[in-house]
Design an enzyme around this catalytic site. Structure first.
Site, PDB file in Angstrom:
ATOM      1  N   LYS A  44      -4.164  -7.699 -11.101  1.00 22.33           N
ATOM      2  CA  LYS A  44      -3.730  -7.843  -9.703  1.00 22.33           C
ATOM      3  C   LYS A  44      -2.825  -9.056  -9.463  1.00 22.33           C
ATOM      4  O   LYS A  44      -2.701  -9.536  -8.339  1.00 22.33           O
ATOM      5  CB  LYS A  44      -4.904  -7.856  -8.710  1.00 22.33           C
ATOM      6  CG  LYS A  44      -5.954  -6.796  -8.910  1.00 22.33           C
ATOM      7  CD  LYS A  44      -5.393  -5.429  -9.236  1.00 22.33           C
ATOM      8  CE  LYS A  44      -4.680  -4.775  -8.080  1.00 22.33           C
ATOM      9  NZ  LYS A  44      -4.062  -3.489  -8.548  1.00 22.33           N
ATOM     10  N   HIS A 100      -4.612  -7.262 -20.200  1.00 25.44           N
ATOM     11  CA  HIS A 100      -5.305  -8.211 -19.321  1.00 25.44           C
ATOM     12  C   HIS A 100      -6.351  -8.993 -20.128  1.00 25.44           C
ATOM     13  O   HIS A 100      -7.212  -9.645 -19.534  1.00 25.44           O
ATOM     14  CB  HIS A 100      -6.044  -7.466 -18.207  1.00 25.44           C
ATOM     15  CG  HIS A 100      -5.178  -6.723 -17.238  1.00 25.44           C
ATOM     16  ND1 HIS A 100      -4.102  -7.291 -16.601  1.00 25.44           N
ATOM     17  CD2 HIS A 100      -5.262  -5.453 -16.761  1.00 25.44           C
ATOM     18  CE1 HIS A 100      -3.557  -6.384 -15.784  1.00 25.44           C
ATOM     19  NE2 HIS A 100      -4.236  -5.278 -15.868  1.00 25.44           N
ATOM     20  N   SER A 130      -6.569  -8.413  -3.481  1.00 28.54           N
ATOM     21  CA  SER A 130      -5.931  -7.250  -4.091  1.00 28.54           C
ATOM     22  C   SER A 130      -6.945  -6.507  -4.969  1.00 28.54           C
ATOM     23  O   SER A 130      -7.028  -5.269  -4.935  1.00 28.54           O
ATOM     24  CB  SER A 130      -4.727  -7.721  -4.917  1.00 28.54           C
ATOM     25  OG  SER A 130      -4.052  -6.646  -5.480  1.00 28.54           O
TER      26      SER A 130
END
Ligand code: A3P
Length: 286
Positions: A44, A100, A130
């Site tokens: 995000k 990630h 988010s």
């Protein structure tokens, strides 16, 4: 959902398309090559935006590729089963990859390679908001029942990919390496042209002025919102509801519309404690 998270080495991961043995293989066996261009973020933080820009730099601004191939195929996530397969089997196309993963689980081969990495940092308060909307409205991992609940999980690191604080602190230890470019989401918002120029310089790629304009035009928030391929296409509706957009608001400071004064204070105390010693200019979002 049978399970809330898939766990690997103390880090919670989403459940769909994640398996401990695949994450282990990405960490221990995946061979990254010098030509790889890797986008790494805490989720995000603007991952899809940077991938859109990298894809468009490759096509010199021509939007055909970004409009016909999903983001996760153009730049596969190496820790997912489908992304790992896509990376290993890919025979052609630009060598973009995404992740990630926190630094301690990242492919070991990276640290002795010349592969180039772009790491994006975003104000963690906006990352929290988010992420709340993302995990709440998809069925990919444990769903928060309220923002209050997600707020607590985030501060404790009980969210997909673990603690934002540990992720950023870990990766920032690499920030001075010449094969790493650290970008800030807020700087990208303020001056997207400079962001594209910095990426081109980092990659040693030159664009004509008209091509640069096309990259900017086709990676704008609105263009990405309208591009189906940038918003998790082809995923079953029970996992990602039809019409769901990665491109939700795309602004800086949305946390101000959500946090209570007590949450702001609690967040800032945790931030000060966990990020102590890192240069404040890394966190220039206000
Ligand atoms: P919001 O949910 O705050 O709107 P990621 O790609 O890492 O999942 O990050 C998603 C966030 O980046 C979303 O934030 C999304 O709107 C924002 N984003 C994506 N493309 C963008 C763009 N072109 N300009 C600004 N923000 C963008």
């Amino acid at each position: 959902m049978a399970q809330d998270y898939v766990w690997y080495q103390g880090i919670p991961f989403p459940v769909v398309d994640f398996y401990p043995e695949v994450i282990k293989a990405a960490h221990e066996e995946l061979v990254l090559k010098g030509e790889n261009i890797i986008t790494v973020t805490y989720p995000k933080s603007g991952t899809h935006w940077v991938i859109e820009v990298l894809s468009l730099i490759h096509s010199k601004g021509d939007p055909n590729w970004i409009r016909s191939v999903p983001t996760y195929v153009r730049s596969p996530w190496i820790e997912t089963a489908s992304g790992n397969r896509c990376t290993v089997e890919r025979k052609e196309g630009p060598p973009l990859i995404s992740s990630h993963l926190p630094i301690q689980l990242f492919p070991k081969s990276f640290f002795t390679s010349k592969a180039k990495m772009i790491y994006v940092i975003r104000n963690p308060k906006d990352v929290l908001i988010s992420g709340y909307y993302f995990w709440r409205f998809t069925n990919l991992a444990k769903k928060p029942e309220s923002l209050e609940q997600y707020f607590e999980w985030f501060l404790q690191g009980h969210v997909p990919y673990g603690s934002w604080f540990d992720h950023v602190r870990g990766w920032m230890s690499m920030r001075k390496k010449e094969n790493m470019l650290v970008l800030s989401y807020e700087q990208m918002k303020k001056d997207p042209r400079s962001m594209v120029e910095r990426i081109c310089e980092f990659l040693g790629k030159a664009l004509e002025p008209g091509e640069l304009d096309l990259v900017l035009e086709n990676s704008s928030f609105q263009a990405m919102k309208e591009n189906k391929m940038s918003n998790l296409p082809c995923i079953p509706e029970e996992l990602v509801p039809a019409g769901f957009k990665i491109n939700r608001k795309g602004i800086k400071g949305d946390w101000k519309n959500h946090f209570t004064p007590a949450q702001t204070q609690a967040f800032e105390e945790t931030f000060r404690e966990k990020m102590a010693g890192l240069p404040p200019e890394l966190f220039s979002w206000d």
